[in-house]
Design an enzyme around this catalytic site. Structure first.
Site, PDB file in Angstrom:
ATOM      1  CB  THR A 165      -0.895   0.008   1.265  1.00  0.00           C
ATOM      2  OG1 THR A 165      -1.409   1.316   1.484  1.00  0.00           O
ATOM      3  CG2 THR A 165      -0.128  -0.386   2.519  1.00  0.00           C
ATOM      4  CG  ASP A 166      -1.093   5.038  -0.948  1.00  0.00           C
ATOM      5  OD1 ASP A 166      -1.639   4.389  -0.032  1.00  0.00           O
ATOM      6  OD2 ASP A 166      -1.671   5.964  -1.557  1.00  0.00           O
ATOM      7  CD  GLU A 167      -3.208   3.594   4.537  1.00  0.00           C
ATOM      8  OE1 GLU A 167      -2.986   3.657   5.744  1.00  0.00           O
ATOM      9  OE2 GLU A 167      -4.331   3.367   4.049  1.00  0.00           O
ATOM     10  CE1 TYR A 215      -3.286  -2.568   5.808  1.00  0.00           C
ATOM     11  CE2 TYR A 215      -3.194  -0.219   5.267  1.00  0.00           C
ATOM     12  CZ  TYR A 215      -3.271  -1.544   4.867  1.00  0.00           C
ATOM     13  OH  TYR A 215      -3.311  -1.849   3.522  1.00  0.00           O
ATOM     14  CE  LYS A 275      -0.014  -4.603   3.055  1.00  0.00           C
ATOM     15  NZ  LYS A 275      -0.444  -5.955   2.573  1.00  0.00           N
ATOM     16  CE  LYS A 323     -10.436  -1.102   4.613  1.00  0.00           C
ATOM     17  NZ  LYS A 323     -10.317  -2.327   3.917  1.00  0.00           N
ATOM     18  CG  ASP A 327      -9.149  13.768  12.621  1.00  0.00           C
ATOM     19  OD1 ASP A 327      -9.482  12.857  11.829  1.00  0.00           O
ATOM     20  OD2 ASP A 327      -8.347  14.670  12.323  1.00  0.00           O
ATOM     21  N   GLY A 384      -3.984  10.033  14.930  1.00  0.00           N
ATOM     22  CA  GLY A 384      -2.823  10.007  14.015  1.00  0.00           C
ATOM     23  C   GLY A 384      -3.207  10.063  12.545  1.00  0.00           C
TER      24      GLY A 384
HETATM   25  P1  NAD Z   1      -9.886  -7.263   2.546  1.00  0.00           P
HETATM   26  O1  NAD Z   1      -9.884  -7.000   4.004  1.00  0.00           O
HETATM   27  O2  NAD Z   1     -11.104  -6.978   1.753  1.00  0.00           O
HETATM   28  O3  NAD Z   1      -9.523  -8.805   2.277  1.00  0.00           O
HETATM   29  C1  NAD Z   1      -8.541  -9.482   2.989  1.00  0.00           C
HETATM   30  C2  NAD Z   1      -8.772 -10.989   2.765  1.00  0.00           C
HETATM   31  O4  NAD Z   1      -7.719 -11.712   3.433  1.00  0.00           O
HETATM   32  C3  NAD Z   1     -10.090 -11.516   3.321  1.00  0.00           C
HETATM   33  O5  NAD Z   1     -10.727 -12.355   2.383  1.00  0.00           O
HETATM   34  C4  NAD Z   1      -9.675 -12.317   4.546  1.00  0.00           C
HETATM   35  O6  NAD Z   1     -10.554 -13.389   4.838  1.00  0.00           O
HETATM   36  C5  NAD Z   1      -8.302 -12.815   4.114  1.00  0.00           C
HETATM   37  N1  NAD Z   1      -7.427 -13.172   5.243  1.00  0.00           N
HETATM   38  C6  NAD Z   1      -7.182 -12.442   6.361  1.00  0.00           C
HETATM   39  N2  NAD Z   1      -6.329 -13.114   7.167  1.00  0.00           N
HETATM   40  C7  NAD Z   1      -6.005 -14.270   6.516  1.00  0.00           C
HETATM   41  C8  NAD Z   1      -5.156 -15.367   6.827  1.00  0.00           C
HETATM   42  N3  NAD Z   1      -4.449 -15.412   7.959  1.00  0.00           N
HETATM   43  N4  NAD Z   1      -5.049 -16.379   5.934  1.00  0.00           N
HETATM   44  C9  NAD Z   1      -5.749 -16.344   4.771  1.00  0.00           C
HETATM   45  N5  NAD Z   1      -6.601 -15.348   4.445  1.00  0.00           N
HETATM   46  C10 NAD Z   1      -6.721 -14.320   5.303  1.00  0.00           C
HETATM   47  O7  NAD Z   1      -8.626  -6.468   1.985  1.00  0.00           O
HETATM   48  P2  NAD Z   1      -8.396  -5.804   0.554  1.00  0.00           P
HETATM   49  O8  NAD Z   1      -8.876  -4.410   0.589  1.00  0.00           O
HETATM   50  O9  NAD Z   1      -8.891  -6.736  -0.495  1.00  0.00           O
HETATM   51  O10 NAD Z   1      -6.802  -5.755   0.529  1.00  0.00           O
HETATM   52  C11 NAD Z   1      -6.038  -6.804  -0.058  1.00  0.00           C
HETATM   53  C12 NAD Z   1      -4.567  -6.425  -0.004  1.00  0.00           C
HETATM   54  O11 NAD Z   1      -4.345  -5.227  -0.734  1.00  0.00           O
HETATM   55  C13 NAD Z   1      -4.042  -6.170   1.408  1.00  0.00           C
HETATM   56  O12 NAD Z   1      -2.727  -6.688   1.491  1.00  0.00           O
HETATM   57  C14 NAD Z   1      -4.000  -4.647   1.512  1.00  0.00           C
HETATM   58  O13 NAD Z   1      -2.996  -4.228   2.396  1.00  0.00           O
HETATM   59  C15 NAD Z   1      -3.670  -4.273   0.074  1.00  0.00           C
HETATM   60  N6  NAD Z   1      -4.138  -2.936  -0.347  1.00  0.00           N
HETATM   61  C16 NAD Z   1      -5.441  -2.572  -0.172  1.00  0.00           C
HETATM   62  C17 NAD Z   1      -5.865  -1.315  -0.616  1.00  0.00           C
HETATM   63  C18 NAD Z   1      -7.311  -0.875  -0.477  1.00  0.00           C
HETATM   64  O14 NAD Z   1      -7.628   0.276  -0.772  1.00  0.00           O
HETATM   65  N7  NAD Z   1      -8.224  -1.744  -0.062  1.00  0.00           N
HETATM   66  C19 NAD Z   1      -4.957  -0.426  -1.216  1.00  0.00           C
HETATM   67  C20 NAD Z   1      -3.626  -0.847  -1.381  1.00  0.00           C
HETATM   68  C21 NAD Z   1      -3.233  -2.108  -0.947  1.00  0.00           C
HETATM   69  P1  TYD Z   2     -10.530   4.389   4.720  1.00  0.00           P
HETATM   70  O1  TYD Z   2     -11.508   3.997   3.662  1.00  0.00           O
HETATM   71  O2  TYD Z   2     -10.621   3.752   6.062  1.00  0.00           O
HETATM   72  O3  TYD Z   2      -9.080   4.161   4.073  1.00  0.00           O
HETATM   73  P2  TYD Z   2      -7.615   4.659   4.609  1.00  0.00           P
HETATM   74  O4  TYD Z   2      -7.723   5.076   6.004  1.00  0.00           O
HETATM   75  O5  TYD Z   2      -6.798   3.420   4.445  1.00  0.00           O
HETATM   76  O6  TYD Z   2      -7.214   5.749   3.662  1.00  0.00           O
HETATM   77  O7  TYD Z   2     -10.620   5.958   4.925  1.00  0.00           O
HETATM   78  C1  TYD Z   2     -10.449   6.853   3.861  1.00  0.00           C
HETATM   79  C2  TYD Z   2     -10.515   8.245   4.407  1.00  0.00           C
HETATM   80  O8  TYD Z   2     -11.834   8.489   4.900  1.00  0.00           O
HETATM   81  C3  TYD Z   2      -9.576   8.465   5.595  1.00  0.00           C
HETATM   82  O9  TYD Z   2      -9.057   9.796   5.537  1.00  0.00           O
HETATM   83  C4  TYD Z   2     -10.477   8.323   6.803  1.00  0.00           C
HETATM   84  C5  TYD Z   2     -11.809   8.845   6.294  1.00  0.00           C
HETATM   85  N1  TYD Z   2     -13.024   8.253   6.918  1.00  0.00           N
HETATM   86  C6  TYD Z   2     -13.991   9.083   7.471  1.00  0.00           C
HETATM   87  O10 TYD Z   2     -13.874  10.323   7.457  1.00  0.00           O
HETATM   88  N2  TYD Z   2     -15.092   8.498   8.019  1.00  0.00           N
HETATM   89  C7  TYD Z   2     -15.255   7.150   8.074  1.00  0.00           C
HETATM   90  O11 TYD Z   2     -16.279   6.661   8.622  1.00  0.00           O
HETATM   91  C8  TYD Z   2     -14.231   6.311   7.497  1.00  0.00           C
HETATM   92  C9  TYD Z   2     -14.364   4.814   7.538  1.00  0.00           C
HETATM   93  C10 TYD Z   2     -13.133   6.913   6.918  1.00  0.00           C
END
Ligand code: NAD
Ligand code: TYD
Length: 346
Positions: A131-133, A157, A161, A196, A284, A287
């Site tokens: 992730t970019d985070e 988180y 990562k 999210k 808020d 962090g």
């Molecule tokens: P998600 O939470 O929707 O899915 C995670 C999946 O992993 C779930 O199906 C869960 O059951 C499975 N899982 C968790 N623990 C496990 C374990 N111990 N063994 C096997 N399976 C397990 O997450 P996502 O949003 O699909 O993210 C997927 C990946 O992409 C992550 O590594 C995340 O860090 C990365 N990522 C996500 C985003 C985003 O915006 N969602 C952006 C950049 C990178």
């Molecule tokens: P999120 O979807 O949790 O992704 P990330 O924290 O990984 O970027 O949150 C996106 C942005 O939205 C983040 O700045 C936090 C904000 N946010 C709210 O303001 N209210 C909410 O209920 C949630 C879940 C997120």
């Protein structure tokens, strides 16, 4: 490589399920095994409609090295797309332990099994999804992060990562494994767990509930449609296979689409139309990172990859998907599908 056999970890989650559906579009993938523990964010239905004989679901954890070894040996796996993770910042603030266990120790298990398999004359390729985070937070006028930006995670988180990214790079250097890392900005699209920002706001609008914005809502994220991210992930796998990218490389993906949280929620309100929901500024996030933005020029130059889905089209389709799939949302948030897991696996 002809007829690739793939293991996807976390394939019942949001991004992983899109990876699996997309891989099945290509004839070059001979086998696609999905290893998922079906935690709160993984739903069996996310891949439930797949009837393709190349697809196999395995219920289990990446922390189970015996199971990983068995899958890789029995299915003769060539490539691992590693997406299994704990993925939500707010949960990592509440309790970091599952993040350390899955994101760090789970990745450690995958890496150790790859080394053991490679010692046994395999050559497993790993695409580690990050992730970019991990780069931390930007000020308003800073340049977007690129692959050489300092790693500076600012929430639990992101720290887990970043730790897993470092482990991957250390195994490339120490044990010569074939691994690359992708780092992407915030994804949106169908099947994202409604914790999210975007799916949560859509669900709240559907229920006429107020829309909780953390702090002033002027925090900035870059948003990319999940299918654009998945195209990038698959392109990286192919590029590693062809030697276009080398082990230890990092590739960033983003949507060139920076928005404040207030802009996002205003836009969804406008597209949604009829709702009683109103924006409510709440306490808020601890962090809270102010701005994420990412430079994907490396992916554009090396992979000829570009984000294709226009923000307004992608958001409109995402909204429609949630409105058309209220049963999915009810099932995943209630956890009622756990009965299915208990019936089939326990
Ligand atoms: P998600 O939470 O929707 O899915 C995670 C999946 O992993 C779930 O199906 C869960 O059951 C499975 N899982 C968790 N623990 C496990 C374990 N111990 N063994 C096997 N399976 C397990 O997450 P996502 O949003 O699909 O993210 C997927 C990946 O992409 C992550 O590594 C995340 O860090 C990365 N990522 C996500 C985003 C985003 O915006 N969602 C952006 C950049 C990178
Ligand atoms: P999120 O979807 O949790 O992704 P990330 O924290 O990984 O970027 O949150 C996106 C942005 O939205 C983040 O700045 C936090 C904000 N946010 C709210 O303001 N209210 C909410 O209920 C949630 C879940 C997120």
């Amino acid at each position: 490589m002809n007829k690739i056999k793939v293991l996807v970890t976390g394939g019942c989650g949001f991004i992983g399920s899109h990876v699996i559906h997309k891989l099945l579009d290509y004839d070059s993938y001979k086998k696609i095994v999905n290893l998922d523990l079906l935690t709160y964010s993984g739903h069996p239905e996310n891949c439930g409609d797949i009837t393709d004989k190349r697809y196999k679901f395995v219920y289990g954890s990446i922390n189970n090295k015996g199971l990983l070894t068995k899958i890789i040996e029995e299915e003769d796996i060539d490539v691992i797309f590693h997406l299994a993770a704990e993925s939500h910042v707010d949960r990592s603030i509440d309790s970091i332990e599952p993040f350390i266990s899955t994101n760090i120790d789970g990745t450690r298990c995958i890496l150790e099994v790859i080394v053991e398999m490679n010692n046994n004359h395999k050559n497993i390729k790993l695409i580690h999804i990050s992730t970019d985070e991990v780069y931390g937070s930007l000020n308003k006028d800073d340049k977007p992060f690129n692959e050489n930006s300092q790693i500076s995670p600012r929430n639990p988180y992101a720290a887990t990562k970043a730790a897993s990214d470092h482990l991957v790079l250390s195994f490339v250097n120490t044990f010569n494994i074939d691994a690359v890392i992708t780092r992407c900005s915030n994804n949106y699209g169908p099947r994202q767990f409604p914790e999210k920002l975007i799916p949560l706001m859509i669900m709240k609008m559907m229920n006429d509930e107020n829309l909780p914005i953390y702090g002033d809502g002027k925090q900035i994220r870059d948003w990319i449609h999940v299918e654009d991210h998945v195209d990038g992930i698959i392109a990286v796998g192919e590029a590693l296979d062809k030697g276009i990218v080398s082990p230890g490389e990092v590739i960033n993906f983003g949507g060139d689409n920076e928005k404040t949280n207030l802009e996002i929620v205003d836009k969804i309100l406008q597209l949604f139309g009829n709702t009683e929901s109103k924006i409510e500024h709440i306490k808020d996030r601890l962090g809270h990172d102010r701005r994420y933005a990412i430079d994907s020029n490396k992916a554009k130059n090396i992979l000829r990859w570009y984000p294709k889905i226009k923000w307004e089209d992608g958001l409109r389709n995402t909204l429609k998907w949630y409105i058309d799939n209220t049963d999915w949302a009810k099932s995943i948030t209630s956890g009622e599908y756990r009965n299915w897991i208990n019936k089939h696996y326990n």
